[in-house]
Design an enzyme around this catalytic site. Sequence first.
Site, PDB file in Angstrom:
ATOM      1  N   LYS A  58     -16.695   7.179   0.891  1.00  0.00           N
ATOM      2  CA  LYS A  58     -17.245   6.116   1.435  1.00  0.00           C
ATOM      3  C   LYS A  58     -17.484   5.815   3.711  1.00  0.00           C
ATOM      4  CE  LYS A  58     -13.777   2.690   2.875  1.00  0.00           C
ATOM      5  NZ  LYS A  58     -13.509   2.417   3.811  1.00  0.00           N
ATOM      6  N   ASN A  59     -15.800   6.288   4.289  1.00  0.00           N
ATOM      7  CA  ASN A  59     -15.741   6.754   5.319  1.00  0.00           C
ATOM      8  C   ASN A  59     -17.142   7.449   6.368  1.00  0.00           C
ATOM      9  OD1 ASN A  59     -14.276   4.505   5.030  1.00  0.00           O
ATOM     10  ND2 ASN A  59     -12.639   5.580   5.725  1.00  0.00           N
ATOM     11  N   CYS A  76      -7.523  -7.685  11.814  1.00  0.00           N
ATOM     12  CA  CYS A  76      -7.170  -6.514  10.475  1.00  0.00           C
ATOM     13  C   CYS A  76      -6.569  -6.852  10.194  1.00  0.00           C
ATOM     14  CB  CYS A  76      -8.357  -5.622  11.635  1.00  0.00           C
ATOM     15  SG  CYS A  76      -8.311  -4.112   9.891  1.00  0.00           S
ATOM     16  N   ARG A 112      -7.274  -3.394  16.052  1.00  0.00           N
ATOM     17  CA  ARG A 112      -8.524  -2.525  15.833  1.00  0.00           C
ATOM     18  C   ARG A 112      -9.484  -2.859  17.036  1.00  0.00           C
ATOM     19  NH1 ARG A 112      -9.804  -1.734   9.790  1.00  0.00           N
ATOM     20  NH2 ARG A 112     -10.727   0.331  10.158  1.00  0.00           N
ATOM     21  N   ASP A 117      -4.916   6.671   5.711  1.00  0.00           N
ATOM     22  CA  ASP A 117      -5.534   6.395   4.614  1.00  0.00           C
ATOM     23  C   ASP A 117      -5.008   7.407   3.169  1.00  0.00           C
ATOM     24  OD1 ASP A 117      -6.966   4.387   5.942  1.00  0.00           O
ATOM     25  OD2 ASP A 117      -8.773   5.783   6.072  1.00  0.00           O
ATOM     26  N   ARG A 124     -13.924  -2.804  -2.521  1.00  0.00           N
ATOM     27  CA  ARG A 124     -14.675  -2.475  -1.094  1.00  0.00           C
ATOM     28  C   ARG A 124     -14.404  -0.477  -1.437  1.00  0.00           C
ATOM     29  NH1 ARG A 124     -12.227  -4.341   4.424  1.00  0.00           N
ATOM     30  NH2 ARG A 124     -14.008  -2.793   4.707  1.00  0.00           N
TER      31      ARG A 124
HETATM   32  N1  EPU Z   1      -8.793   1.483  19.058  1.00  0.00           N
HETATM   33  C1  EPU Z   1      -8.485   1.368  19.934  1.00  0.00           C
HETATM   34  N2  EPU Z   1      -9.964   1.169  20.437  1.00  0.00           N
HETATM   35  C2  EPU Z   1     -11.318   1.866  20.547  1.00  0.00           C
HETATM   36  C3  EPU Z   1     -11.228   2.108  18.944  1.00  0.00           C
HETATM   37  C4  EPU Z   1      -9.688   2.818  18.158  1.00  0.00           C
HETATM   38  O1  EPU Z   1      -7.959   1.055  20.057  1.00  0.00           O
HETATM   39  O2  EPU Z   1     -11.989   1.341  20.617  1.00  0.00           O
HETATM   40  C5  EPU Z   1      -7.790   1.725  17.811  1.00  0.00           C
HETATM   41  C6  EPU Z   1      -7.226   1.329  16.784  1.00  0.00           C
HETATM   42  O3  EPU Z   1      -6.702   0.009  17.002  1.00  0.00           O
HETATM   43  C7  EPU Z   1      -6.184   2.551  16.135  1.00  0.00           C
HETATM   44  C8  EPU Z   1      -6.444   4.170  16.715  1.00  0.00           C
HETATM   45  O4  EPU Z   1      -7.600   3.686  17.595  1.00  0.00           O
HETATM   46  O5  EPU Z   1      -4.979   2.112  16.258  1.00  0.00           O
HETATM   47  C9  EPU Z   1      -7.727   4.587  15.455  1.00  0.00           C
HETATM   48  O6  EPU Z   1      -8.428   3.597  15.196  1.00  0.00           O
HETATM   49  P1  EPU Z   1      -9.757   4.478  14.090  1.00  0.00           P
HETATM   50  O7  EPU Z   1     -10.930   4.061  15.005  1.00  0.00           O
HETATM   51  O8  EPU Z   1      -9.845   5.663  14.457  1.00  0.00           O
HETATM   52  O9  EPU Z   1     -10.682   3.646  13.175  1.00  0.00           O
HETATM   53  P2  EPU Z   1     -11.375   3.383  12.609  1.00  0.00           P
HETATM   54  O10 EPU Z   1     -12.685   4.190  13.387  1.00  0.00           O
HETATM   55  O11 EPU Z   1     -12.272   1.522  12.912  1.00  0.00           O
HETATM   56  C10 EPU Z   1     -11.685   4.640  10.815  1.00  0.00           C
HETATM   57  C11 EPU Z   1     -11.514   4.635   8.693  1.00  0.00           C
HETATM   58  C12 EPU Z   1     -11.131   4.239   8.307  1.00  0.00           C
HETATM   59  C13 EPU Z   1      -9.452   4.861   8.769  1.00  0.00           C
HETATM   60  C14 EPU Z   1      -9.289   5.081  10.465  1.00  0.00           C
HETATM   61  C15 EPU Z   1      -8.521   5.792  10.829  1.00  0.00           C
HETATM   62  C16 EPU Z   1     -13.776   3.714   9.015  1.00  0.00           C
HETATM   63  C17 EPU Z   1     -15.513   2.843   7.972  1.00  0.00           C
HETATM   64  N3  EPU Z   1     -12.699   3.356   9.349  1.00  0.00           N
HETATM   65  O12 EPU Z   1     -11.217   3.525  11.231  1.00  0.00           O
HETATM   66  O13 EPU Z   1     -10.454   3.671   7.236  1.00  0.00           O
HETATM   67  O14 EPU Z   1      -8.221   4.292   8.611  1.00  0.00           O
HETATM   68  O15 EPU Z   1     -10.752   5.635  11.140  1.00  0.00           O
HETATM   69  O16 EPU Z   1      -8.479   7.031  10.324  1.00  0.00           O
HETATM   70  O17 EPU Z   1     -14.178   5.531   8.639  1.00  0.00           O
HETATM   71  C18 EPU Z   1     -10.052   2.672   4.984  1.00  0.00           C
HETATM   72  O18 EPU Z   1     -10.579   3.312   4.681  1.00  0.00           O
HETATM   73  O19 EPU Z   1      -9.481   1.884   4.949  1.00  0.00           O
HETATM   74  C19 EPU Z   1      -9.957   3.008   6.616  1.00  0.00           C
HETATM   75  C20 EPU Z   1      -9.046   1.800   7.440  1.00  0.00           C
END
Ligand code: EPU
Length: 421
Positions: free
Chosen positions: A22-23, A117, A122, A307, A399
Amino acid sequence: MDKLIITGGVSLDGEIRISGAKNAALPILIATLLVDGPVTIRNIPQLHDVTTTMELLGGMGVDLLVHECMSIEVDSRPIKHFFAPYDLVKTMRASVLVLGPLLGRHGKATVSLPGGCAIGVRPIDQHLKGMEAFGAKIDMQNGYIEAKVDGRLKGAEVTTDMVTVTGTENILMAAVLAEGRSVIKNAAREPEVCDLANFLNAMGAKISGIGTDTLTVDGVDRLHGGEYVVMPDRIEAGTYLAAGAITRGRVKVKNVAPQNMTAVLEKFSEVGAKITSGSDWVELDMRNSQPNAVDICTSPYPGFPTDMQAQFLALNCVANGTSSVVETIFENRFMHAQELQRLGANIVLQGNTATIIGKPMLIGAPVMATDLRASASLVLAGLMSQGQTIVDRIYHIDRGYECIEEKLSQLGARILRVPGK
Ligand code: EPU
């Protein structure tokens, strides 16, 4: 709303095929916005989030054609709107990934802010910081990000404050068509980020350092069409292996990339499971023994993935001994703990740490899914609960898990989907 009814106590035994990730599929589908020509993407999982992504792209005027076996042909050339509406972004945060490609290719984008969320705040400040470093002007208006640039984005060096998966992906996609060289430091090394980078390179991008924390991107004038096969879903694979461990059974997952699963497979060995693997399969054998409790601490790849945290928490609930599970990525990713307690699990929560005292079995009860991986952990727990567990609000599961009840049934689980009113 559909529900899953699980009658626990059956040791799973069998093999299943794992779907595309998915991701990886979501960012790759969105990255077609950068491509000047038709692209065929194969091994796309059949998931609600994929449907939402297609709705998002379709709403912009992109042509999408779904072929058999979930391969999708995308041609973004007819795009007319550079807009991601609140209705879609609030149901799927990955929608914010359109920001980088729209800015990079068309110089403008209007994208709804995702809002709160279930697993944490996030924010997307790092995504925006990257776009600004490339020369974009960002305004916030009525809950929307209004981004634009005069002419092309300009390559620059960007260091993110923390490791962010979609942040790295958004910045990477913006850099691909930017003028000159960009360097992304502290980049996420998750296999899904690598899959996106490999897709972009297959379409003519010039990205190096893939798989390291420094990505160097030499901007090109255009990307060309082509074909790409999405990587296997390492989290789906890990979830079914966890189902095998929890039920003291044997599960073989096929069409996986074991090299992307090292941290999780090591934990399964620590649990006491016998793990064997080949180039594209993994088998877990936990027959006739109770899993040992294992301590978990989540961290960015190659560490233990957040995850898989909920699934291992469920596993620890029916393990021998006491364990601690520490969540370092998201501040509120323990919603499943209270629901697991409804099944009789012994969990004490303190800040970002859960302490679990294992017991041989849980007791079935109605529970409520709160987010994708939390829901998966409730299904796993239901498999090792006496009597019936009814998991409500399973739209969260749909999802991210393709036909979960069919795959689990194939392994021998007694699980039934009951359509909601
Ligand atoms: N963060 C910030 N600012 C930003 C971006 C991130 O503070 O601009 C923080 C987030 O709040 C969090 C940390 O950095 O505390 C890491 O978040 P990240 O940005 O890596 O998460 P994401 O990109 O929103 C993706 C996956 C998630 C997975 C995380 C961590 C996708 C679509 N989603 O989320 O997947 O948990 O990386 O590996 O790729 C899931 O599949 O169930 C899922 C939630």
